[in-house]
Design a protein around this motif. Sequence first.
Motif, PDB file in Angstrom:
ATOM      1  N   ARG A 127      -6.550  -0.341  12.253  1.00 35.36           N
ATOM      2  CA  ARG A 127      -6.305   0.957  13.413  1.00 35.36           C
ATOM      3  C   ARG A 127      -6.504   2.148  12.187  1.00 35.36           C
ATOM      4  O   ARG A 127      -4.359   2.399  11.645  1.00 35.36           O
ATOM      5  N   PRO A 132     -11.373   4.456  17.079  1.00 37.78           N
ATOM      6  CA  PRO A 132     -12.086   3.527  17.276  1.00 37.78           C
ATOM      7  C   PRO A 132     -11.479   2.560  16.298  1.00 37.78           C
ATOM      8  O   PRO A 132     -11.013   2.528  15.015  1.00 37.78           O
ATOM      9  N   ASP A 133     -10.897   1.052  16.769  1.00 40.37           N
ATOM     10  CA  ASP A 133     -10.028  -0.063  16.019  1.00 40.37           C
ATOM     11  C   ASP A 133     -11.544  -0.373  14.856  1.00 40.37           C
ATOM     12  O   ASP A 133     -12.526  -0.472  15.734  1.00 40.37           O
ATOM     13  N   ALA A 194     -17.011  -0.236  14.369  1.00 42.67           N
ATOM     14  CA  ALA A 194     -15.921   1.000  14.519  1.00 42.67           C
ATOM     15  C   ALA A 194     -16.823   1.751  15.523  1.00 42.67           C
ATOM     16  O   ALA A 194     -17.801   2.312  15.661  1.00 42.67           O
ATOM     17  N   ASP A 195     -17.097   0.809  17.511  1.00 40.58           N
ATOM     18  CA  ASP A 195     -17.956   1.180  17.879  1.00 40.58           C
ATOM     19  C   ASP A 195     -19.162   1.467  18.012  1.00 40.58           C
ATOM     20  O   ASP A 195     -19.974   1.863  17.463  1.00 40.58           O
TER      21      ASP A 195
END
Length: 232
Positions: A127, A132-133, A194-195
């Motif tokens: 993170r 995003p994660d 991430a996304d």
Amino acid sequence: MFGRKKQEPQIAPVPWDTQGPFVVGEVARPAAFRHKGLIGRRAVRMSVTLDGVRYFAAAAFVEQQDPAVRSYELHDATQAQGLLCTIVPVSGGGERYQVRDQAERQLGLVLRTPPAKRTVQHGWWLRQPGHPDIVARYHWARGSAKEIAARGKDATVRGAGGLAASIVDSVLHGESAADNRSYARPAKPVTWRADGEVVLTAGHTQGLKSYTPQAAWLDRRLAFALAVLGQD
């Protein structure tokens, strides 16, 4: 003079922010047909070639004061061991580690995936503030994470929890659940996204697990922290 032992080359450290894959460990040169292995200090290392031979030069030394505590310091190998970042456990919300720079600014978190989700998701994720994660799902996972978790729960209720565990173990070691042969195959590559954007990948280089940052915005020190934690 005949019989004189060839002197090992001096492997100069490399800048920690050099682009490309890295490994974590003590191996400065893997054992090969013509060369014995060469060991150094534990470090984040990057591949260099000297006289046609591949070596892994130190970029950041890994220091751990207490082997019983998962807390680390990474020191720049090129600048008199200047502190790059610290990796320390933080309480609350499961197993997670805060990564801070030399000025105590937070770079992000490395988080441990809960056991219930490890049939779907890699054991470690990132993170980074403002993004995003950064998560890696296993290549064989189908459907949403919620659907797969539900299927895993149902299997456990039916007494098949051992099968789910064996599947996870086989993925981590690069073997299918039906493969009972004694030899091990190379582990599958791992991709953190991430996304949908590919951020970090992991594979193998000369038998060593290697990591390659892909997204320009990813702080390499976060990737280093994930690799250090994933190795122990």
